[in-house]
Scaffold this motif. Structure first.
Motif, PDB file in Angstrom:
ATOM      1  N   LEU A 192      38.854  39.672  58.588  1.00  0.00           N
ATOM      2  CA  LEU A 192      37.800  38.835  59.174  1.00  0.00           C
ATOM      3  C   LEU A 192      36.453  39.548  59.106  1.00  0.00           C
ATOM      4  CD1 LEU A 192      36.713  36.427  60.776  1.00  0.00           C
ATOM      5  CD2 LEU A 192      37.498  37.571  62.867  1.00  0.00           C
ATOM      6  N   ALA A 193      36.420  40.808  59.519  1.00  0.00           N
ATOM      7  CA  ALA A 193      35.166  41.564  59.493  1.00  0.00           C
ATOM      8  C   ALA A 193      34.612  41.655  58.079  1.00  0.00           C
ATOM      9  CB  ALA A 193      35.389  42.959  60.080  1.00  0.00           C
ATOM     10  N   TRP A 217      40.985  36.784  68.465  1.00  0.00           N
ATOM     11  CA  TRP A 217      42.044  37.177  67.534  1.00  0.00           C
ATOM     12  C   TRP A 217      43.129  36.108  67.458  1.00  0.00           C
ATOM     13  CZ3 TRP A 217      47.248  39.028  68.406  1.00  0.00           C
ATOM     14  CH2 TRP A 217      47.862  39.491  67.240  1.00  0.00           C
ATOM     15  N   SER A 242      44.366  39.545  59.753  1.00  0.00           N
ATOM     16  CA  SER A 242      43.911  40.873  60.146  1.00  0.00           C
ATOM     17  C   SER A 242      42.440  40.851  60.577  1.00  0.00           C
ATOM     18  CB  SER A 242      44.068  41.850  58.979  1.00  0.00           C
ATOM     19  OG  SER A 242      43.360  43.046  59.217  1.00  0.00           O
ATOM     20  N   PRO A 243      42.108  41.505  61.696  1.00  0.00           N
ATOM     21  CA  PRO A 243      40.702  41.629  62.106  1.00  0.00           C
ATOM     22  C   PRO A 243      39.851  42.295  61.027  1.00  0.00           C
ATOM     23  CG  PRO A 243      42.152  42.249  63.914  1.00  0.00           C
ATOM     24  CD  PRO A 243      43.018  42.087  62.696  1.00  0.00           C
ATOM     25  N   ARG A 244      40.465  43.200  60.270  1.00  0.00           N
ATOM     26  CA  ARG A 244      39.734  43.869  59.189  1.00  0.00           C
ATOM     27  C   ARG A 244      39.341  42.872  58.106  1.00  0.00           C
ATOM     28  NH1 ARG A 244      42.397  49.102  56.509  1.00  0.00           N
ATOM     29  NH2 ARG A 244      42.088  49.780  58.678  1.00  0.00           N
ATOM     30  N   LEU A 277      37.916  39.181  73.047  1.00  0.00           N
ATOM     31  CA  LEU A 277      38.468  39.692  71.790  1.00  0.00           C
ATOM     32  C   LEU A 277      39.887  39.172  71.558  1.00  0.00           C
ATOM     33  CD1 LEU A 277      37.186  43.379  71.946  1.00  0.00           C
ATOM     34  CD2 LEU A 277      36.504  41.645  70.277  1.00  0.00           C
TER      35      LEU A 277
END
Length: 276
Positions: free
Chosen positions: A11-12, A259, A7-9, A255
């Motif tokens: 990663l952030a 991803w 999930s990008p979340r 992006l």
């Protein structure tokens, strides 16, 4: 078996949580490569200057390369040629430094792989931050040279971080992909140097795209380094603003690459310890 989120979340959150660790590792990496050398960190200044001198002589004197001065005027001065050439070199060197190290990134940090709690996904970010240090040194040299040779630095130079942002995202995506693949396919580490050299000469580092026949320009624009190189010259040398439509397209592609690269890294990392 432990599952790692793609999930990008996630990663952030990981990057924010481990930001101090990344900065510490990046500082150690940037300074550590000069440890024990006589001139120390001064090499970060001397190396780009030396390469700039060589490339300027070869391409401005031997091959007689020329750029248009933003539009129609021909670049006659070798000093001006050096500024234009250096702007392209700076962007490509950022990509080259990160990508060339990526295939062996996990292998060279095998001790971290054994530690379940260590966030391996930050390693490409550490390499990128270390490379950004050298980029900042090179940009400083470029701006000083431009001020001395041309007599002014365009105000659009402040837009460089915006140009750099999608390139950094793209580099991370490629780095995650190569770092994970390099664990299982060691040959990548042996061939990546050849691929980067080929890409450098296929990128508009030493020539303007406008100098190519029309039928070849489409292929050059498919090169992921063409946009950041051309746009960096626009803001650093020619005084042009960002082409926002191209920036938007490049950012979207970057992006997606990031991803996909991160997803591949997370999917394959569960086997790192077994292979290493």
């Amino acid at each position: 078996m432990h599952s790692f989120s793609v999930s990008p979340r996630y990663l952030a959150a990981s990057l924010v949580k481990n930001r101090r660790l990344m900065l510490d590792l990046a500082r150690r990496d940037a300074v550590g490569r000069y440890k024990g050398s006589l001139l120390g960190i001064l090499w970060s200044l001397l190396t780009p200057l030396l390469m700039l001198t060589i490339y300027t002589f070869v391409f401005s004197t031997v091959f007689k390369s020329r750029w248009g001065g933003g539009a129609t005027a021909e670049t006659a001065s070798k000093g001006e040629f050096a500024v234009v050439l250096f702007a392209g070199m700076i962007m490509f060197n950022l990509f080259s430094e990160c990508v060339s190290r990526a295939p062996t990134l996990i292998l060279s940090h095998a001790n971290f792989v054994k530690k379940i709690v260590f966030p391996l996904e930050i390693l490409p970010c550490v390499t990128l931050l270390s490379a950004m240090f050298h980029l900042c040194v090179s940009v400083l040299i470029l701006l000083v040279a431009e001020w001395l040779i041309v007599g002014a630095v365009p105000p659009t130079a402040f837009l460089l971080p915006i140009v750099l942002a999608p390139l950094c995202v793209f580099i991370l995506g490629v780095s995650w992909t190569l770092a994970a693949t390099g664990v299982y396919l060691r040959d990548i580490g042996q061939t990546i140097g050849i691929a980067i050299t080929a890409l450098m000469f296929l990128s508009p580092v030493f020539f303007p795209v406008s100098s190519l026949p029309e039928r070849f320009r489409t292929f050059v624009y498919l090169n992921p380094m063409t946009y950041p190189i051309e746009q960096s010259r626009d803001v650093l040398v020619w005084g042009h603003s960002i082409d926002w439509s191209r920036w938007g397209v490049y950012t979207a592609i970057a992006l997606l690459v990031a991803w996909l690269g991160f997803g591949w890294f997370q999917k394959t990392r569960r086997g790192f310890a077994d292979v290493i």
